[in-house]
Design an enzyme around this catalytic site. Structure first.
Site, PDB file in Angstrom:
ATOM      1  N   GLN A 260     -12.964   8.000 -20.419  1.00 60.00           N
ATOM      2  CA  GLN A 260     -11.857   7.326 -21.078  1.00 60.00           C
ATOM      3  C   GLN A 260     -11.136   8.269 -22.043  1.00 60.00           C
ATOM      4  O   GLN A 260     -11.763   9.082 -22.710  1.00 60.00           O
ATOM      5  CB  GLN A 260     -12.393   6.102 -21.830  1.00 60.00           C
ATOM      6  CG  GLN A 260     -11.381   5.002 -21.969  1.00 60.00           C
ATOM      7  CD  GLN A 260     -12.036   3.668 -22.290  1.00 60.00           C
ATOM      8  OE1 GLN A 260     -13.161   3.416 -21.906  1.00 60.00           O
ATOM      9  NE2 GLN A 260     -11.324   2.810 -22.985  1.00 60.00           N
TER      10      GLN A 260
ATOM     11  N   SER B  42     -19.421   9.496 -19.412  1.00 64.63           N
ATOM     12  CA  SER B  42     -19.423   8.058 -19.686  1.00 64.63           C
ATOM     13  C   SER B  42     -19.010   7.280 -18.431  1.00 64.63           C
ATOM     14  O   SER B  42     -19.731   7.303 -17.436  1.00 64.63           O
ATOM     15  CB  SER B  42     -18.532   7.743 -20.882  1.00 64.63           C
ATOM     16  OG  SER B  42     -18.703   6.419 -21.326  1.00 64.63           O
ATOM     17  N   LEU B  43     -17.847   6.615 -18.423  1.00 67.96           N
ATOM     18  CA  LEU B  43     -17.458   5.875 -17.214  1.00 67.96           C
ATOM     19  C   LEU B  43     -17.353   6.799 -16.010  1.00 67.96           C
ATOM     20  O   LEU B  43     -17.505   6.367 -14.866  1.00 67.96           O
ATOM     21  CB  LEU B  43     -16.133   5.135 -17.416  1.00 67.96           C
ATOM     22  CG  LEU B  43     -14.840   5.922 -17.187  1.00 67.96           C
ATOM     23  CD1 LEU B  43     -14.365   5.795 -15.743  1.00 67.96           C
ATOM     24  CD2 LEU B  43     -13.753   5.471 -18.125  1.00 67.96           C
TER      25      LEU B  43
ATOM     26  N   ARG C 112     -17.903  -3.805 -17.349  1.00 65.27           N
ATOM     27  CA  ARG C 112     -18.349  -2.893 -18.409  1.00 65.27           C
ATOM     28  C   ARG C 112     -17.289  -2.784 -19.506  1.00 65.27           C
ATOM     29  O   ARG C 112     -17.591  -2.848 -20.694  1.00 65.27           O
ATOM     30  CB  ARG C 112     -18.641  -1.518 -17.801  1.00 65.27           C
ATOM     31  CG  ARG C 112     -19.170  -0.453 -18.771  1.00 65.27           C
ATOM     32  CD  ARG C 112     -19.451   0.816 -17.974  1.00 65.27           C
ATOM     33  NE  ARG C 112     -20.041   1.890 -18.768  1.00 65.27           N
ATOM     34  CZ  ARG C 112     -19.361   2.857 -19.366  1.00 65.27           C
ATOM     35  NH1 ARG C 112     -18.033   2.868 -19.292  1.00 65.27           N
ATOM     36  NH2 ARG C 112     -19.979   3.816 -20.044  1.00 65.27           N
TER      37      ARG C 112
ATOM     38  N   HIS D  99     -21.207   3.797 -27.079  1.00 61.49           N
ATOM     39  CA  HIS D  99     -22.422   4.619 -27.092  1.00 61.49           C
ATOM     40  C   HIS D  99     -23.139   4.579 -28.434  1.00 61.49           C
ATOM     41  O   HIS D  99     -23.626   5.593 -28.936  1.00 61.49           O
ATOM     42  CB  HIS D  99     -22.110   6.063 -26.660  1.00 61.49           C
ATOM     43  CG  HIS D  99     -21.523   6.131 -25.293  1.00 61.49           C
ATOM     44  ND1 HIS D  99     -22.264   5.885 -24.150  1.00 61.49           N
ATOM     45  CD2 HIS D  99     -20.261   6.385 -24.870  1.00 61.49           C
ATOM     46  CE1 HIS D  99     -21.471   5.992 -23.092  1.00 61.49           C
ATOM     47  NE2 HIS D  99     -20.259   6.279 -23.504  1.00 61.49           N
TER      48      HIS D  99
ATOM     49  N   GLN E 138     -27.208   4.054 -20.742  1.00 65.37           N
ATOM     50  CA  GLN E 138     -26.003   4.813 -21.103  1.00 65.37           C
ATOM     51  C   GLN E 138     -25.058   4.029 -22.005  1.00 65.37           C
ATOM     52  O   GLN E 138     -24.314   4.613 -22.798  1.00 65.37           O
ATOM     53  CB  GLN E 138     -25.285   5.232 -19.811  1.00 65.37           C
ATOM     54  CG  GLN E 138     -24.088   6.134 -19.973  1.00 65.37           C
ATOM     55  CD  GLN E 138     -22.926   5.656 -19.142  1.00 65.37           C
ATOM     56  OE1 GLN E 138     -22.456   4.530 -19.290  1.00 65.37           O
ATOM     57  NE2 GLN E 138     -22.457   6.520 -18.248  1.00 65.37           N
TER      58      GLN E 138
END
Length: 310
Positions: A10, A93-94, A118, A202, A251
Site C-alpha cells: 500500500q 504486506s498486501l 483484509r 502491523h 502478518q
C-alpha cells in the site's frame, strides 16, 4: 543471475496504473475483469478513471494493487517470462498476497476477496484518528524498537515495517507514535515523518482484524506456490500451505521484516530483483539493503518489452 519477483504494498497506488498493460495484453485485461467479477463492482474503473482519495481507501487500494501486479505478471508470461524463472517471490504486506497469487498458491478471485476483507477489517479494527504510523529515517531497527518502547508509556507503539537499514516505520496509538516521532530526533534520527495512513497497520491494535482474517483464510484453498514465498513475518522461505495460512494471519499484527527478507534472499544468491506492479518503492529499498543487487520495474508494456529483450 538468480532472480526474485517482488510485489509492492500500500502506498504505491496511482490512478491509471495497469491501464496500458490491460490495453496491450488480453491476459492482463482478464485479470482486471476477474477482480471486478470477484468484488461485484468495477474496481478497474476506479483504478483507471476514479478519484485518488477513493482509490487510497484501504479496502480499494489492496485489491487494486494486487490486480495491477497480477496484470503485469500475466504480461510477462505472455512474453515467455515465467514465475518459475525466479528462485523466490516476496511481497510487502498486501504484496504478499500478490506474490502468492502470482505463484499459483491463491486464485485471483480468492485473493481479491481476501484483500477486500483484509482492507475493511484493518480499517475497522481501530476508530479513525486513534491510531497512527510514522517513518523514522536514519535509525536502525534496534534503535527504533528501543525508541518505541520508551515512547509507549503503557500504550501500543511498535516497529511495524523494517524497510531498509535507514527506514523503519512505527505503528500504534496516535499519542504514543507522536511521542516517538518527537523523541526520534533526540535519539539521532535524521527525520521522523507522520504518515498519511488511515489505521495503525502491523501493530497489536490490529488484533480484531487478525481474527477476521483467520476465519476468512480458513475458507479458501491455498496450494503450494510454484516457487517458495519469503514471508514477511519469518523473513525466510516457506512453501507449505498451512504454514503460509498461519503466517498470513500473523502478518496482520506482526512486523514486515522486509530488510531481513531481502538480505535473506541475497544470502541465497539472489542478485536480480524484479518489482512487479505499481511504483518503484521496493526497488529503492532493495538497493539500500543489497548494494550489489540489480533491480527492474515491471509496470508498463515498455517495461515488459525491455524485460523480454533482456
Amino acid at each position: 543471475m538468480s532472480r526474485a519477483f517482488i510485489f509492492p504494498g500500500q502506498g504505491s497506488q496511482s490512478i491509471g496504473m495497469g491501464r496500458e498493460l490491460a490495453e496491450a495484453y488480453p491476459a492482463a485485461r482478464a485479470v482486471f475483469d476477474e477482480v471486478d467479477a470477484a468484488l461485484g463492482e468495477k474496481l478497474s474503473t476506479l483504478i483507471w478513471e476514479g478519484e485518488a482519495d477513493k482509490l487510497t481507501l484501504t479496502e480499494n487500494a489492496q485489491p487494486a494493487l494486487m490486480a495491477t501486479s497480477l496484470a503485469a505478471m500475466r504480461a510477462l508470461e505472455a512474453e515467455g517470462l515465467k514465475i518459475t524463472d525466479a528462485a523466490y517471490v516476496a511481497g510487502h504486506s498486501l504484496g504478499e498476497y500478490s506474490a502468492l497469487a502470482a505463484a499459483g498458491a491463491l486464485s485471483i478471485t480468492d485473493c481479491a476477496q481476501l484483500l477486500r476483507t483484509r482492507g475493511r477489517a484493518m480499517q475497522e479494527a481501530v476508530p479513525v484518528g486513534e491510531g497512527a504510523m510514522a517513518a523514522i529515517l536514519g535509525l536502525d531497527i534496534e534503535a527504533v524498537r528501543a525508541l518505541a518502547e520508551e515512547a509507549a508509556e503503557g500504550a501500543v507503539c511498535q516497529a511495524a515495517n523494517d524497510n531498509d537499514p535507514a527506514q523503519v516505520v512505527i505503528s500504534g496509538e496516535k499519542a504514543a507514535v507522536e511521542r516517538a516521532a518527537a523523541l526520534a530526533k533526540e535519539k539521532g534520527a535524521k527525520r521522523a515523518l507522520m504518515l498519511p495512513v488511515s489505521a495503525p497497520f502491523h501493530s497489536a491494535l490490529m488484533t480484531p482484524a487478525a481474527a477476521v482474517m483467520e476465519e476468512a483464510l480458513g475458507k479458501v484453498n491455498i496450494s503450494a506456490p510454484a516457487v517458495p514465498l519469503v514471508a514477511n513475518v519469518s523473513a525466510e522461505a516457506v512453501s507449505e500451505p498451512d504454514r503460509i495460512r498461519a503466517l498470513l494471519v500473523e502478518q496482520v499484527t506482526g512486523a514486515v521484516r522486509w530488510r531481513e527478507s531481502v538480505a535473506w534472499m541475497a544470502g541465497q544468491g539472489v542478485d536480480d530483483f524484479w518489482e512487479v506492479g505499481a511504483g518503484k518503492a521496493l526497488s529503492g529499498m532493495v538497493k539500500r539493503i543489497s548494494r550489489e543487487a540489480a533491480t527492474r520495474n515491471i509496470g508498463t508494456p515498455a517495461d515488459v518489452e525491455a524485460a523480454r529483450a533482456g
